[in-house]
Design an enzyme around this catalytic site. Structure first.
Site, PDB file in Angstrom:
ATOM      1  CG  ASN A  40     -14.146 -83.502-100.726  1.00 28.85           C
ATOM      2  OD1 ASN A  40     -13.300 -82.660-101.044  1.00 28.85           O
ATOM      3  ND2 ASN A  40     -13.898 -84.806-100.733  1.00 28.85           N
ATOM      4  CB  SER A  68     -23.108 -91.525-105.407  1.00 31.31           C
ATOM      5  OG  SER A  68     -21.957 -91.856-106.178  1.00 31.31           O
ATOM      6  N   GLY A  95     -18.250 -91.151-106.343  1.00 34.75           N
ATOM      7  CA  GLY A  95     -18.131 -90.652-107.708  1.00 34.75           C
ATOM      8  C   GLY A  95     -18.605 -91.634-108.769  1.00 34.75           C
ATOM      9  CD  GLU A 114     -16.529 -89.817 -98.232  1.00 35.77           C
ATOM     10  OE1 GLU A 114     -17.354 -89.006 -98.662  1.00 35.77           O
ATOM     11  OE2 GLU A 114     -15.317 -89.775 -98.510  1.00 35.77           O
ATOM     12  CG  HIS A 158     -11.405 -88.351 -99.428  1.00 36.16           C
ATOM     13  ND1 HIS A 158     -11.243 -89.036-100.613  1.00 36.16           N
ATOM     14  CD2 HIS A 158     -12.696 -87.946 -99.386  1.00 36.16           C
ATOM     15  CE1 HIS A 158     -12.405 -89.040-101.260  1.00 36.16           C
ATOM     16  NE2 HIS A 158     -13.298 -88.376-100.539  1.00 36.16           N
ATOM     17  CD  GLU A 214     -11.414 -88.894-104.280  1.00 34.13           C
ATOM     18  OE1 GLU A 214     -11.163 -87.687-104.083  1.00 34.13           O
ATOM     19  OE2 GLU A 214     -12.546 -89.312-104.588  1.00 34.13           O
ATOM     20  CE  LYS A 253     -14.542 -86.315-103.979  1.00 36.03           C
ATOM     21  NZ  LYS A 253     -14.806 -87.672-104.427  1.00 36.03           N
TER      22      LYS A 253
HETATM   23  P1  PGA Z   1     -19.131 -88.089-104.349  1.00 35.74           P
HETATM   24  O1  PGA Z   1     -17.846 -87.914-103.401  1.00 35.74           O
HETATM   25  O2  PGA Z   1     -20.289 -87.431-103.629  1.00 35.74           O
HETATM   26  O3  PGA Z   1     -18.779 -87.409-105.615  1.00 35.74           O
HETATM   27  O4  PGA Z   1     -19.345 -89.558-104.501  1.00 35.74           O
HETATM   28  C1  PGA Z   1     -17.922 -87.996-102.016  1.00 35.74           C
HETATM   29  C2  PGA Z   1     -16.543 -87.866-101.405  1.00 35.74           C
HETATM   30  O5  PGA Z   1     -15.604 -88.483-101.935  1.00 35.74           O
HETATM   31  O6  PGA Z   1     -16.328 -87.158-100.399  1.00 35.74           O
END
Ligand code: PGA
Length: 245
Positions: free
Chosen positions: A12, A206, A168, A162, A90, A92, A14
């Site tokens: 992803n 992460s 992140g 998640e 997601h 976000e 983003k």
């Molecule tokens: P990350 O993001 O691996 O940077 O923690 C995962 C995600 O939000 O899909």
């Protein structure tokens, strides 16, 4: 991988990356019989990204099929570009765009109607983890989808757990913490419908080249949704290779 469900490693990006980075991924990421490698790039890059050997994924879509929704993307348009997977709900988007459980459920239905596969995200914020009610929180997110789509959504949906506190932040859930929730999710899916046994449940938050092996070794973890590490071709390749084992 400790089970018979075909693993998925989904990147992803983003709102990151560039056409130059994409060119590297198109050249270097291959397809494999052993797992599905999915790359979810920002929508302006989808057309160019369609030239790769990985499976093409989008990061979101509208809950509407078409119409007066400036700035939104219809799932039929994603399909025209060769998209097969669409990330839905997601954290976000839930945060930045106030996406409710109900809106997310409507999006899942729209994706399924188009014959594409939603990657349905769920996961709790830190305060819910600390309060100890994270299982109920996640179950409510998933039950909202069942209520709108019916249990048959389990046949064609991938779920991504998640935990928001791990996204992140560099703070991965431990393999045991992740497995605990994955097992809980799976047992609930199976109680809704036997098909839940075959629903792939990805872990995200992460995941990196160093911790993927232990996470993917868990019984109910069927791969990963990878953010930051999916922007580095070397790390992403290690994670893909880990999921093949
Ligand atoms: P990350 O993001 O691996 O940077 O923690 C995962 C995600 O939000 O899909």
């Amino acid at each position: 991988m400790a089970n018979t469900r075909k693993p998925i490693v989904a990147g992803n990006w983003k709102m990151n990356g560039s056409l130059a980075l994409l060119k590297t991924f198109i050249e270097e990421i291959g397809s494999s019989e052993q797992l599905e490698t999915v790359l979810c790039v920002p929508s302006p890059y989808l057309s160019a990204a369609g030239r790769g050997e990985y499976i093409l994924g989008a990061q979101d879509c509208s809950s509407f099929e078409s119409g007066a929704h400036t700035g939104d993307t219809a799932v039929s348009m994603l399909k025209e570009l060769g998209v097969e997977y669409v990330i839905v709900g997601h954290s976000e988007r839930r945060q930045d765009h106030n996406e409710s459980n109900e809106l997310v459920a409507n999006k899942v239905q729209t994706v399924l109607n188009a014959g594409l596969t939603p990657i349905l995200c769920c996961g709790e914020p830190l305060e819910i983890r600390e309060k100890g009610t994270f299982k109920e929180y996640v179950l409510e997110q998933l039950a909202a989808v069942k209520n709108v789509c019916g249990v048959s959504f389990l046949d064609n949906t991938v779920i991504a757990y998640e935990p928001i506190w791990a996204i992140g932040t560099g703070k991965t859930a431990s393999p045991e913490q992740a497995q605990e929730v994955h097992e809980f999710i799976r047992s609930n899916l199976v109680s809704w419908n036997e098909a839940g046994q075959n629903t792939r449940i990805l872990y995200g938050g992460s995941v990196n080249a160093g911790n993927a092996e232990q996470l993917f070794a868990q019984k109910d973890i069927d791969g990963g949704l990878i953010g930051g590490a999916s922007l580095k071709i070397e790390d992403f390749t290690v994670i893909i290779n880990t999921a093949k084992q």
